[in-house]
Design a protein around this motif. Structure first.
Motif, PDB file in Angstrom:
ATOM      1  N   LYS A 123      -4.569  38.967  68.595  1.00 53.94           N
ATOM      2  CA  LYS A 123      -3.511  37.952  68.714  1.00 53.94           C
ATOM      3  C   LYS A 123      -2.849  37.577  67.397  1.00 53.94           C
ATOM      4  CE  LYS A 123      -6.375  33.821  68.518  1.00 53.94           C
ATOM      5  NZ  LYS A 123      -6.814  32.636  69.252  1.00 53.94           N
ATOM      6  N   GLU A 124      -3.512  37.823  66.277  1.00 55.87           N
ATOM      7  CA  GLU A 124      -2.966  37.450  64.970  1.00 55.87           C
ATOM      8  C   GLU A 124      -2.103  38.542  64.337  1.00 55.87           C
ATOM      9  OE1 GLU A 124      -3.263  34.406  63.688  1.00 55.87           O
ATOM     10  OE2 GLU A 124      -4.454  33.787  65.421  1.00 55.87           O
ATOM     11  N   ILE A 125      -2.020  39.708  64.965  1.00 57.28           N
ATOM     12  CA  ILE A 125      -1.212  40.799  64.403  1.00 57.28           C
ATOM     13  C   ILE A 125       0.271  40.449  64.574  1.00 57.28           C
ATOM     14  CG2 ILE A 125      -0.602  43.248  64.519  1.00 57.28           C
ATOM     15  CD1 ILE A 125      -3.388  43.735  65.778  1.00 57.28           C
ATOM     16  N   PRO A 126       1.037  40.400  63.493  1.00 60.79           N
ATOM     17  CA  PRO A 126       2.477  40.122  63.624  1.00 60.79           C
ATOM     18  C   PRO A 126       3.195  41.277  64.329  1.00 60.79           C
ATOM     19  CG  PRO A 126       1.766  39.979  61.321  1.00 60.79           C
ATOM     20  CD  PRO A 126       0.623  40.526  62.102  1.00 60.79           C
ATOM     21  N   GLN A 160      -9.433  49.788  61.618  1.00 58.37           N
ATOM     22  CA  GLN A 160      -8.756  48.667  60.955  1.00 58.37           C
ATOM     23  C   GLN A 160      -7.482  48.384  61.727  1.00 58.37           C
ATOM     24  OE1 GLN A 160      -8.166  49.932  56.896  1.00 58.37           O
ATOM     25  NE2 GLN A 160     -10.143  49.131  56.289  1.00 58.37           N
ATOM     26  N   LYS A 161      -7.324  47.160  62.152  1.00 55.78           N
ATOM     27  CA  LYS A 161      -6.145  46.787  62.934  1.00 55.78           C
ATOM     28  C   LYS A 161      -4.889  46.895  62.071  1.00 55.78           C
ATOM     29  CE  LYS A 161      -8.648  45.638  66.447  1.00 55.78           C
ATOM     30  NZ  LYS A 161      -9.323  46.811  66.916  1.00 55.78           N
ATOM     31  N   PRO A 162      -3.738  47.155  62.696  1.00 59.13           N
ATOM     32  CA  PRO A 162      -2.498  47.200  61.918  1.00 59.13           C
ATOM     33  C   PRO A 162      -2.180  45.828  61.321  1.00 59.13           C
ATOM     34  CG  PRO A 162      -2.074  47.598  64.264  1.00 59.13           C
ATOM     35  CD  PRO A 162      -3.527  47.436  64.104  1.00 59.13           C
ATOM     36  N   ASP A 163      -1.529  45.849  60.178  1.00 61.77           N
ATOM     37  CA  ASP A 163      -1.069  44.610  59.553  1.00 61.77           C
ATOM     38  C   ASP A 163       0.234  44.141  60.186  1.00 61.77           C
ATOM     39  OD1 ASP A 163      -3.107  44.327  57.449  1.00 61.77           O
ATOM     40  OD2 ASP A 163      -2.271  46.229  56.749  1.00 61.77           O
ATOM     41  N   LEU A 164       0.945  45.062  60.839  1.00 60.02           N
ATOM     42  CA  LEU A 164       2.225  44.763  61.469  1.00 60.02           C
ATOM     43  C   LEU A 164       2.474  45.792  62.558  1.00 60.02           C
ATOM     44  CD1 LEU A 164       5.046  43.275  61.460  1.00 60.02           C
ATOM     45  CD2 LEU A 164       5.783  45.037  59.838  1.00 60.02           C
ATOM     46  N   ILE A 165       3.111  45.349  63.654  1.00 59.53           N
ATOM     47  CA  ILE A 165       3.530  46.265  64.705  1.00 59.53           C
ATOM     48  C   ILE A 165       5.047  46.158  64.845  1.00 59.53           C
ATOM     49  CG2 ILE A 165       3.395  46.851  67.157  1.00 59.53           C
ATOM     50  CD1 ILE A 165       0.545  45.659  67.131  1.00 59.53           C
ATOM     51  N   LEU A 166       5.722  47.298  64.741  1.00 55.00           N
ATOM     52  CA  LEU A 166       7.153  47.393  65.027  1.00 55.00           C
ATOM     53  C   LEU A 166       7.250  47.935  66.446  1.00 55.00           C
ATOM     54  CD1 LEU A 166       8.462  48.954  61.693  1.00 55.00           C
ATOM     55  CD2 LEU A 166       8.378  46.546  62.353  1.00 55.00           C
ATOM     56  N   LEU A 167       7.743  47.121  67.362  1.00 52.46           N
ATOM     57  CA  LEU A 167       7.602  47.394  68.791  1.00 52.46           C
ATOM     58  C   LEU A 167       8.949  47.461  69.501  1.00 52.46           C
ATOM     59  CD1 LEU A 167       5.660  47.627  71.236  1.00 52.46           C
ATOM     60  CD2 LEU A 167       5.538  45.123  71.231  1.00 52.46           C
ATOM     61  N   ASP A 168       9.236  48.616  70.063  1.00 52.89           N
ATOM     62  CA  ASP A 168      10.443  48.786  70.867  1.00 52.89           C
ATOM     63  C   ASP A 168      10.322  47.941  72.127  1.00 52.89           C
ATOM     64  OD1 ASP A 168      12.854  49.782  71.884  1.00 52.89           O
ATOM     65  OD2 ASP A 168      11.938  51.608  72.671  1.00 52.89           O
ATOM     66  N   ILE A 169      11.406  47.353  72.558  1.00 50.76           N
ATOM     67  CA  ILE A 169      11.385  46.523  73.761  1.00 50.76           C
ATOM     68  C   ILE A 169      11.492  47.382  75.016  1.00 50.76           C
ATOM     69  CG2 ILE A 169      12.658  44.785  75.073  1.00 50.76           C
ATOM     70  CD1 ILE A 169      13.447  43.537  72.370  1.00 50.76           C
ATOM     71  N   LYS A 223      -2.990  50.553  51.256  1.00 52.22           N
ATOM     72  CA  LYS A 223      -1.637  50.298  51.737  1.00 52.22           C
ATOM     73  C   LYS A 223      -1.700  49.495  53.036  1.00 52.22           C
ATOM     74  CE  LYS A 223       0.422  54.610  50.087  1.00 52.22           C
ATOM     75  NZ  LYS A 223       1.094  55.843  50.541  1.00 52.22           N
ATOM     76  N   PRO A 224      -0.742  48.602  53.251  1.00 51.41           N
ATOM     77  CA  PRO A 224      -0.662  47.902  54.536  1.00 51.41           C
ATOM     78  C   PRO A 224      -0.440  48.911  55.674  1.00 51.41           C
ATOM     79  CG  PRO A 224       0.750  46.853  52.907  1.00 51.41           C
ATOM     80  CD  PRO A 224       0.280  48.140  52.307  1.00 51.41           C
ATOM     81  N   ARG A 225      -1.012  48.602  56.818  1.00 49.25           N
ATOM     82  CA  ARG A 225      -0.935  49.486  57.979  1.00 49.25           C
ATOM     83  C   ARG A 225       0.135  48.979  58.959  1.00 49.25           C
ATOM     84  NH1 ARG A 225      -5.552  48.086  56.396  1.00 49.25           N
ATOM     85  NH2 ARG A 225      -5.752  46.444  57.925  1.00 49.25           N
ATOM     86  N   ILE A 226       1.025  49.895  59.369  1.00 47.93           N
ATOM     87  CA  ILE A 226       2.062  49.560  60.341  1.00 47.93           C
ATOM     88  C   ILE A 226       1.941  50.508  61.529  1.00 47.93           C
ATOM     89  CG2 ILE A 226       4.542  49.450  60.814  1.00 47.93           C
ATOM     90  CD1 ILE A 226       5.011  48.753  57.915  1.00 47.93           C
ATOM     91  N   LEU A 227       1.938  49.919  62.722  1.00 40.74           N
ATOM     92  CA  LEU A 227       2.006  50.692  63.949  1.00 40.74           C
ATOM     93  C   LEU A 227       3.451  50.637  64.433  1.00 40.74           C
ATOM     94  CD1 LEU A 227       0.880  52.195  66.428  1.00 40.74           C
ATOM     95  CD2 LEU A 227       0.284  49.954  67.386  1.00 40.74           C
ATOM     96  N   ILE A 228       4.068  51.808  64.571  1.00 39.47           N
ATOM     97  CA  ILE A 228       5.435  51.906  65.086  1.00 39.47           C
ATOM     98  C   ILE A 228       5.353  52.389  66.525  1.00 39.47           C
ATOM     99  CG2 ILE A 228       7.703  52.965  64.818  1.00 39.47           C
ATOM    100  CD1 ILE A 228       6.971  53.502  61.874  1.00 39.47           C
ATOM    101  N   VAL A 229       5.961  51.619  67.430  1.00 34.17           N
ATOM    102  CA  VAL A 229       5.923  51.965  68.847  1.00 34.17           C
ATOM    103  C   VAL A 229       7.351  52.122  69.339  1.00 34.17           C
ATOM    104  CG1 VAL A 229       5.045  51.321  71.111  1.00 34.17           C
ATOM    105  CG2 VAL A 229       3.872  50.483  69.053  1.00 34.17           C
ATOM    106  N   ASP A 230       7.714  53.364  69.691  1.00 32.56           N
ATOM    107  CA  ASP A 230       9.069  53.635  70.167  1.00 32.56           C
ATOM    108  C   ASP A 230       9.045  54.942  70.934  1.00 32.56           C
ATOM    109  OD1 ASP A 230      11.917  54.055  70.417  1.00 32.56           O
ATOM    110  OD2 ASP A 230      12.170  52.747  68.675  1.00 32.56           O
ATOM    111  N   ASP A 231       9.781  55.011  72.024  1.00 30.26           N
ATOM    112  CA  ASP A 231       9.836  56.243  72.806  1.00 30.26           C
ATOM    113  C   ASP A 231      10.974  57.166  72.370  1.00 30.26           C
ATOM    114  OD1 ASP A 231      11.645  54.327  73.836  1.00 30.26           O
ATOM    115  OD2 ASP A 231      11.708  55.340  75.773  1.00 30.26           O
TER     116      ASP A 231
END
Length: 91
Positions: free
Chosen positions: A81-84, A51-60, A7-15
């Motif tokens: 640098k290539e991680i979306p 394994q690096k995430p395939d995508l990062i969902l990042l809170d501002i 499965k693709p890996r997603i890192l979710i970053v949110d407080d």
């Protein structure tokens, strides 16, 4: 020995816990999810990942290290640098 997930890996970053719960509920069946509750933890998670995430969902807007600073640190690093990155905000 455990087999790595295909499965693709997603890192979710949110407080905000509410946002994390909503995103995890929406994505958990189709993606391997990792969660970070602030920018510093997110940077550490990416660095430590086998394994690096395939995508990062990042809170501002986060305390201490905001999403913009996390993005800059990831984009200047040749290993990340290539991680979306998709920015998220409640505004």
């Amino acid at each position: 020995m455990t087999k790595p997930s295909s499965k693709p890996r997603i890192l979710i970053v949110d407080d905000a816990l509410t946002n994390l719960k909503m995103l995890i509920t929406m994505l958990e069946g189709d993606y391997d999810i990792t969660v970070a509750t602030d920018g510093a933890i997110a940077l550490q998670a990416v660095k430590a990942a086998s394994q690096k995430p395939d995508l990062i969902l990042l809170d501002i807007e986060m305390p201490i290290v905001d999403g913009y600073k996390v993005c800059v640190k990831l984009k200047v690093n040749p290993n990340t640098k290539e991680i979306p990155i998709i920015f998220l905000t409640a505004k």
